[in-house]
Design a protein around this motif. Structure first.
Motif, PDB file in Angstrom:
ATOM      1  N   ARG A  57       0.708  -1.119   0.117  1.00  0.00           N
ATOM      2  CA  ARG A  57       0.118   0.055  -0.034  1.00  0.00           C
ATOM      3  C   ARG A  57       1.022   1.330   0.117  1.00  0.00           C
ATOM      4  N   SER A  58       0.280   2.318  -0.526  1.00  0.00           N
ATOM      5  CA  SER A  58       1.156   3.471  -0.582  1.00  0.00           C
ATOM      6  C   SER A  58       0.859   3.955   0.670  1.00  0.00           C
ATOM      7  N   GLU A  59       1.223   5.225   1.095  1.00  0.00           N
ATOM      8  CA  GLU A  59       1.095   5.993   2.247  1.00  0.00           C
ATOM      9  C   GLU A  59      -0.622   6.293   2.482  1.00  0.00           C
ATOM     10  N   ILE A  60      -1.084   5.958   3.531  1.00  0.00           N
ATOM     11  CA  ILE A  60      -2.446   6.072   3.731  1.00  0.00           C
ATOM     12  C   ILE A  60      -2.778   7.596   4.180  1.00  0.00           C
ATOM     13  N   LYS A  61      -3.527   8.314   3.398  1.00  0.00           N
ATOM     14  CA  LYS A  61      -3.600   9.891   3.740  1.00  0.00           C
ATOM     15  C   LYS A  61      -5.404   9.656   4.257  1.00  0.00           C
ATOM     16  N   THR A  62      -5.522  10.966   5.006  1.00  0.00           N
ATOM     17  CA  THR A  62      -6.933  11.192   5.391  1.00  0.00           C
ATOM     18  C   THR A  62      -7.414  12.366   4.989  1.00  0.00           C
ATOM     19  N   PHE A  63      -8.896  12.482   4.666  1.00  0.00           N
ATOM     20  CA  PHE A  63      -9.414  13.577   4.468  1.00  0.00           C
ATOM     21  C   PHE A  63     -10.873  13.829   5.584  1.00  0.00           C
ATOM     22  N   LYS A  64     -10.802  14.734   6.312  1.00  0.00           N
ATOM     23  CA  LYS A  64     -11.873  15.013   7.490  1.00  0.00           C
ATOM     24  C   LYS A  64     -13.040  15.627   6.642  1.00  0.00           C
ATOM     25  N   GLN A  65     -14.152  15.107   6.429  1.00  0.00           N
ATOM     26  CA  GLN A  65     -15.346  16.135   6.016  1.00  0.00           C
ATOM     27  C   GLN A  65     -15.691  16.636   7.249  1.00  0.00           C
ATOM     28  N   PRO A  66     -15.452  17.930   7.184  1.00  0.00           N
ATOM     29  CA  PRO A  66     -15.859  18.983   8.284  1.00  0.00           C
ATOM     30  C   PRO A  66     -17.279  18.550   8.920  1.00  0.00           C
TER      31      PRO A  66
END
Length: 732
Positions: A405-414
């Motif tokens: 896997r590549s680096e796991i990135k996150t996006f937080k829906q405000p």
């Protein structure tokens, strides 16, 4: 045979035999007589021949000892006493005479050496040797007279033995291939023969290997001659083929595990799938030899490596929810898939997942890829978190595909509150930038007027004047940059509000304000700056003065335009916030009623119901704060909207919510459900009340716009009539 002397006739002989054997008597004589009779009557002898056959059957074999009568011969035993006494006397006095004399009689096929004054003794316990080995025969002499030298007769050759001392000698034979008969000689005497027995040695004449590689490697089968140490890909199927000599079996040891292979027609085989570093040995055997002539070798396995992946992420220049990815995947043999995946999580629990395969070449060791992702397609709810990554799998056909896997990135829906805070912060930043630009435009307007007036009484532009004009130009450039930043900030704010539900009317107002920001600084202003710069360098006082006057007017217009846009923006901000609060209130009412139904039907445990009610109570408190801020924004407008603070309504809702929570604490589901239902209905009423205020404000704004338009038209008509009067007066 020579027919000497008188011979017995058959009849006489038969009579003598009949006398010695009582069982025969005259039977033999009668048979002879019948035989002669059949010869004399050859035409009528059938009965005679039958009688002869019967007599023959009666003449069965008779033991010879029955012809000797012991009693009749006892009288002759006295004559044996004398020779027997002599033999017994010799046996007692000199037994060697009898023993040695009879030895050559019984061993007629062996050479009997003359008796030596000493004896030959071989000290080796065993005269058996394996083919091809060496042996040293140790000989010891014993006796009264010992020879100084000893020789050995080895076939047709004679060799001298190595002397160790007076009685010990040795003889070494190298690389024995066949049996040998050895006779030792010394002092004119010879030993008896000693046989050296050679056992056949098992041999491995040739070993080859057939390598069948895993199918996913795409490699052809290989043949390896004279196989030894090997370097193999993991999962290779190896078949060993052996050719042997004088062997009945092969002991093949692989990683300590023994395998006995049967040899047929001097050939044998073994196969195994090699997955790890291994050690093997080959030992041919037969029924004679237990000594091992082993060959030991090492197999080094090249493991299938895990695939590698690198990804670079870039945001879209227009939308903050659009991402561009570029990357590279590598592997030692190839790939089975490349996927983009994301999980939507809520409270650290995955609620949904998504995966999409990306097309790449599978039979190469390196791929470059590109991917675009619009985060809006994920449909994440406020407060949820999206974790996303790329996943590449190799084509390992032995152990199964290995995944990296590549680096796991996150996006937080405000959350709704966070979104509102972000929008408010962005709006505040935009308003501050507009206000700063208005102040700067006002400053440029005043200073340009001042410099223009100072040039009236001057013949040419002085050095100080030039410095003042340059300062003005710098400030004008700063104003240009400030206006650009305002436009960029406005575009950014519009992107932030993409997820918010807005009416078509609000979207239209938003677009109009955007157009105003985009056109607030036209190309003529930039041309004016360039022209003023050139005139200043030429020291053209009059035209410079005129251009400074134009700058003054332009900045005054810009200031007024920015003032107007700022007020429109504040009005839009109020309307957007009001619409957001109405939407939030509608959603809260829906959730509150759903919770009332769940409480009534007891579909969830009491603790879960309390947690959900707490969350709704908190949402209502945040909404109360937003309504208070909304009231303050309305008051800051030049023309406030007809907005009434709904604090009392909110307090009533909060009371019902708190009562429902208290009922849940008491496990009174029925009462709690009723309170929740009532709170939901009050929310719907408050939402309708706010929608009515919104509609009333829009109607009031439309009326004001109509009045403004009417006044503008009246002013245009008045101005037109005034200009017409001036023109008529000039004609007179």
């Amino acid at each position: 045979m020579l027919k000497l002397g008188k011979r017995l006739t058959f009849d006489e002989a038969s009579v003598i035999i009949g006398n010695h054997f009582s069982d025969i008597k005259d039977k033999l004589l009668n048979t002879l007589q019948l035989h002669r009779l059949s010869e004399n009557q050859p035409n009528n002898n059938h009965l005679i021949i039958a009688s002869i056959d019967q007599k023959i059957l009666e003449l069965k074999p008779v033991p010879f000892y029955t012809a000797v009568s012991i009693n009749d011969n006892k009288k002759y035993l006295k004559y044996l006493f004398i020779p027997l006494s002599i033999i017994l006397f010799i046996a007692i006095i000199a037994p060697a005479i009898l023993r040695e004399g009879t030895n050559s009689f019984f061993k007629y096929d062996e050479y009997i050496a003359p008796k030596a004054p000493f004896s030959f003794a071989v000290l080796n316990k065993n005269l058996t040797v394996t083919q091809g080995d060496d042996i040293t025969i140790n000989l010891k002499l014993s006796g009264d007279e010992l020879p100084a030298e000893i020789y050995v007769e080895d076939g047709k050759n004679t060799y001298k033995l190595q002397k160790e001392n007076i009685s010990k000698f040795n003889y070494s034979i190298k690389n024995i291939q066949s049996d040998k008969k050895l006779v030792f000689k010394g002092g004119g005497f010879s030993s008896s023969g000693f046989t050296l027995t050679v056992k056949p040695r098992p041999e491995l004449l040739n070993a080859t290997a057939t390598l069948n590689f895993p199918a996913y490697l795409g490699k052809k089968t290989e043949q390896v001659a004279n196989v030894g140490d090997m370097l193999l890909p993991e999962g290779t199927r190896v078949t060993w083929n052996f050719k042997t000599g004088q062997s009945s079996s092969i002991l093949f040891i692989l990683n300590g595990i023994e395998n006995n292979l049967k040899v047929e027609d001097n050939e044998s085989a073994f196969n195994a799938t090699i997955k790890n570093n291994s050690k093997y040995s080959i030992t041919p055997k037969n029924q004679y030899v237990t000594l091992r002539d082993s060959l030991s070798h090492q197999i080094t396995v090249v493991k299938d490596q895990v695939p590698g992946i690198t990804v670079e992420e870039k945001p879209d220049s227009v939308s903050n929810k659009a991402l561009y990815f570029s990357g590279q995947v590598t592997d030692d043999y190839g790939f089975s898939r490349l996927s983009f995946k994301y999980n939507i999580k809520e409270n650290n629990r995955i609620v949904s997942s998504f995966a999409k395969n990306i097309a790449i070449k599978s039979n190469v060791t390196e791929n470059t890829f590109f991917y675009f992702w619009d985060l809006k397609t994920a449909s994440a709810k406020p407060g949820q978190e999206i974790e996303y990554y790329f996943e590449v799998a190799d084509n390992d056909g032995v152990n199964g595909a290995k995944v990296t896997r590549s680096e796991i990135k996150t996006f937080k829906q405000p959350t709704k509150k966070e979104t509102a805070e972000q929008v408010n912060a962005s709006n505040q930043a935009l308003k501050q930038k507009v206000q700063s630009a208005i102040r700067l435009a006002n400053t440029i307007e005043k200073e340009s007027k001042k410099v223009a007036e100072s040039l009236i009484d001057k013949k040419q532009i002085s050095f100080e004047d030039k410095k003042q004009i340059e300062a003005l130009l710098n400030k004008q450039k700063q104003l240009d940059e400030a206006v650009k930043e305002i436009k960029e900030q406005n575009d950014k704010n519009i992107q932030q509000q993409e997820d918010q539900k807005q009416t078509g009317e609000l979207l239209e107002k938003q677009k109009q304000i955007k157009d105003l920001f985009d056109n607030v600084l036209d190309e003529k202003t930039r041309e004016l700056l360039q022209k003023l710069q050139n005139l200043m360098n030429e020291k053209n006082k009059d035209q410079t003065q005129n251009e400074l006057s134009k700058m003054q007017l332009d900045n005054k217009t810009l200031k007024n335009e920015l003032d107007r846009i700022l007020e429109l923006y504040k009005q839009l901000e109020f309307e957007q916030n009001l619409q957001t609060d109405i939407n939030r209130l509608n959603e809260l009412a829906k959730e509150q009623k759903e919770l009332a139904e769940q409480t009534k039907n007891k579909k969830q445990d009491n603790e879960s119901l309390k947690q959900k009610q707490d969350a709704l109570n908190k949402e209502m408190k945040d909404l109360k704060d937003d309504l208070k801020n909304l009231e303050e924004k309305n008051k800051s407008l030049e023309r406030p909207n007809p907005f009434e603070n709904a604090e009392k309504d909110v307090q009533d809702i909060q009371k019902e919510q708190q009562d429902s929570k208290d009922a849940l604490d008491k496990k009174d589901s029925k009462n709690a459900s009723q309170k929740q239902q009532k709170a939901g209905e009050q929310m719907e009423k408050l939402s309708k009340k706010m929608s009515d205020m919104q509609q009333q404000g829009e109607e009031m704004e439309n009326n004001l716009n109509a009045k403004e338009l009417r006044r503008l038209l009246e002013n245009l008509l008045t101005t037109s009539f005034d200009q017409e009067k001036v023109m008529l007066a000039l004609k007179k």
